[in-house]
Enzyme design. Structure first.
Site, PDB file in Angstrom:
ATOM      1  N   ASP A 153      -5.627 -12.050  -2.353  1.00 45.82           N
ATOM      2  CA  ASP A 153      -4.721 -11.951  -1.201  1.00 45.82           C
ATOM      3  C   ASP A 153      -5.196 -10.951  -0.169  1.00 45.82           C
ATOM      4  OD1 ASP A 153      -3.084 -13.827  -2.106  1.00 45.82           O
ATOM      5  OD2 ASP A 153      -1.338 -12.546  -2.458  1.00 45.82           O
ATOM      6  N   ARG A 155      -8.133 -10.037   0.694  1.00 47.65           N
ATOM      7  CA  ARG A 155      -9.162 -10.571   1.568  1.00 47.65           C
ATOM      8  C   ARG A 155      -8.615 -11.695   2.454  1.00 47.65           C
ATOM      9  NH1 ARG A 155     -15.131 -12.898   0.121  1.00 47.65           N
ATOM     10  NH2 ARG A 155     -15.637 -10.767  -0.424  1.00 47.65           N
TER      11      ARG A 155
END
Ligand SMILES: Cc1cc2nc3c(=O)[nH]c(=O)nc-3n(C[C@H](O)[C@H](O)[C@H](O)COP(=O)(O)OP(=O)(O)OC[C@H]3O[C@@H](n4cnc5c(N)ncnc54)[C@H](O)[C@@H]3O)c2cc1C
Ligand SMILES: [Zn+2]
Ligand SMILES: [Zn+2]
Lengths: 243, 341
Positions: A153, A155
């Site tokens: 998440d 990234r």
């Protein structure tokens, strides 16, 4: 060419030599590299391809209406799910979530679906299938799923933020049922002026959500007896679902 | 003997984990089966000349890992070796030559990196743990020699299959069932490896590593002596491919060793058939292939607060020495920062 097309095309020119510090822990940087019309069964869209400096995955923005320089643009962030999006798997609700987002945005004045190619990045798809295999054996261990690590998440939201900035969007209405996502995006400098709940219409495949009985310790068990995995980091809400 | 933390396995994963725990002030003991540390990052000596017979060089791109490697005395960095590659075959870790990957060797042998990591650690060598039993007091460990140890935090940092074998000695635990099922879906690949030494006079080739074209049998031939400052001998390390090795695992060493030598001679020259010395090594669990990668180590807390951590090359993306090191580091971080349930 409409003004919107030319404004999107200008982004390709502008980004040719774009370089920045990057967003997030991984310093992800993206560039708009290609734009084209994409009429679809959900409405009239433009598709925008992004290059990024971290992996060989081309992330995509599916754009409806005039968004460059606009404020309060409805935005949905969708993480690629081959099994759900393409094959129509019922082990998750990804396809319903994607179709509903495209449908809704296609009927609005403007809006964007960011389609993040998270699968196959690093250790994606094979490990997701291993997670399913564990479930098939009745084992849904949190630690095992985290070790399989098919989500990232942090990234995803760093990439999403950069993509929105690249599209020149001033502020967004984020379509999500997960209030934490608002902060995740804001932390990267995106102005989220509102959160829009992402309600799915009921259909034969998700009707079980409407029966509270189906819920077991935060997990929804569908009619086949399999748990439905929440793969979009967004709790599923079906219109008419009890609180 | 009662300990705060015990790490089973003195390979790169176990050593890095122990090191970070030690640096944070935890009292750590490493138990290692072999006569030295390093595990598969293996170096042995022929007449005093080091020969690496696990990985041929250390490679990676993670900044913290590279920094640790660069800290080893005598390290040759970056990309000093291999200088000359021959052939178009697949390297064992295809990513070794990709993108931003950096490569390093140690003239004293790659194993010196492991020795460096172990420098300040309490390590008991020649100690094979054969049984783990969690009870109210802690994890009770039994060794092959009949010694017993007790600890509250236990780290298992072995090859994947060895980890599974040790977990299987524990009574059935609900906490572990899912994890065992998970690990059962992964596997290491084997490699039969032959070390060979020759007099300096042989017509040694000009390459450091040969990756034979389209060979179903040979993974690589490393001319190890080219890593040494003034080698007395020409030394070769000949590695069999995983499939080829798997088929021959049960054969006597002489049989596959002779086959490997003949295959190498076909590639390099007839002189290869006349070694001064050879030594076969059977790597049953050499490494993990792509697609056998977890994203992080496992840490599980038992009902009575005992914690069991698993690290090793399968517990970090990419596999290999870097993954082993990163998994050990990540596990130490979790042990230090996650509150006991
Ligand atoms: C031939 C070969 C080629 C390779 N090529 C490459 C390469 O090109 N690039 C790359 O990055 N990696 C390569 N590798 C893989 C790399 O060496 C390993 O991935 C890495 O060293 C694994 O480290 P580890 O700490 O996870 O495990 P190990 O090094 O296996 O450490 C485990 C340790 O535990 C000990 N032990 C086992 N059982 C017990 C027990 N019951 N009690 C106590 N101690 C025990 C073992 O003796 C060992 O020292 C190669 C490996 C081999 C063998
Ligand atoms: Zn940028
Ligand atoms: Zn899905």
């Amino acid at each position: 060419m409409t003004t919107m097309d030319s404004r999107l095309q200008e982004l390709v020119e502008r980004d040719r030599s774009h370089e920045c510090q990057g967003f997030g822990q991984d310093h992800v940087c993206v560039r708009v590299v290609a734009v084209a019309k994409l009429p679809s069964r959900f409405g009239d869209f433009r598709i925008v391809a992004f290059w990024n400096n971290r992996d060989q995955k081309d992330h995509i923005a599916i754009v409806h209406g005039d968004v460059v320089g606009a404020e309060d643009v409805p935005v949905r962030v969708h993480s690629e799910c081959l099994t759900g999006d393409v094959i129509g798997s019922l082990r998750c609700d990804c396809r319903d979530q994607l179709e509903t987002a495209l449908q809704k945005i296609g009927q609005m004045e403007r809006g964007v679906v960011l389609y993040l190619r998270q699968e196959g990045r690093g250790i994606g798809l094979a490990n997701k299938i291993r997670a399913y295999a564990l479930q098939d054996q009745g084992m849904d261990t949190v630690e095992a799923n985290l070790a399989l690590g098919f989500r990232d998440d942090e990234r995803d939201y760093a990439i999403a933020a950069h993509m929105l900035q690249s599209l020149g969007i001033g502020s967004v209405h984020l379509m999500t049922n997960n209030p934490a996502k608002v902060q995740q995006l804001e932390q990267y400098g995106i102005n989220v002026s509102r959160r829009l709940p992402h309600l799915l219409p009921p259909n034969p495949h998700n009707r079980f959500y409407l029966e509270t009985k189906a819920q077991r310790s935060g997990h929804f068990i569908d009619f086949t007896g399999l748990p439905r995995l929440q793969e979009q980091s967004d709790p599923v809400i079906i219109e008419g679902m009890p609180e | 003997m009662r300990q705060e933390v015990i790490v089973i396995g003195g390979g790169i994963a176990g050593l890095q984990c122990a090191r970070e725990l030690h640096q944070a002030g935890r009292e750590v003991l490493v138990l290692e089966r072999a006569r030295g540390v390093g595990g598969r990052l293996a170096t042995r000596r022929y007449e005093g000349q080091p020969i690496d017979f696990g990985p041929m060089f250390i490679h990676g791109q993670n900044p913290a890992f590279l920094k640790a490697v660069k800290g080893t005395e005598g390290v040759i960095f970056p990309s000093a070796w291999p200088r000359y590659l021959q052939g178009h075959g697949q390297p064992c870790q295809p990513n070794a030559f990709e993108g931003e990957e950096q490569r390093a060797i140690l003239p004293a042998g790659l194993n010196a990196f492991a020795k460096d990591l172990a420098a300040d650690l309490k390590v008991q060598l020649q100690t094979t743990v054969t049984q783990v039993t969690p009870d109210a007091e802690g994890f009770a460990l039994t060794t092959e020699a009949g010694q017993t140890f007790l600890c509250r935090d236990l780290v298992v940092a072995l090859a994947l299959e060895e980890t599974l074998a040790l977990l299987a000695t524990m009574p059935v635990q609900p906490e572990l069932v899912g994890i065992q099922a998970l690990l059962g879906m992964f596997a290491s690949v084997p490699s039969l490896t032959l070390l060979a030494a020759y007099p300096r006079e042989v017509p040694a080739p000009e390459w450091d590593i040969l990756y034979p074209d389209q060979s179903a049998s040979l993974q690589l031939i490393s001319q190890d002596s080219r890593k040494r400052e003034s080698p007395e001998f020409i030394t070769l390390v000949i590695q069999g491919r995983p499939g080829w090795s798997a088929q021959r695992m049960a054969l006597p060493n002489e049989v596959w060793a002779a086959e490997l030598l003949k295959l190498a001679a076909e590639q390099v020259g007839a002189w290869v058939n006349q070694p001064l010395w050879t030594s076969p090594h059977r790597w049953r669990y050499a490494r993990v292939d792509r697609g056998n990668e977890l994203s992080r180590p496992i840490l599980t807390t038992f009902d009575n607060g005992l914690r069991l951590g698993l690290a090793g090359d399968v517990f970090s993306p990419g596999g290999g020495v870097q993954a082993a090191w990163l998994s050990g580091s990540a596990l130490a971080h979790r042990l230090l920062n996650e509150v006991r349930l």
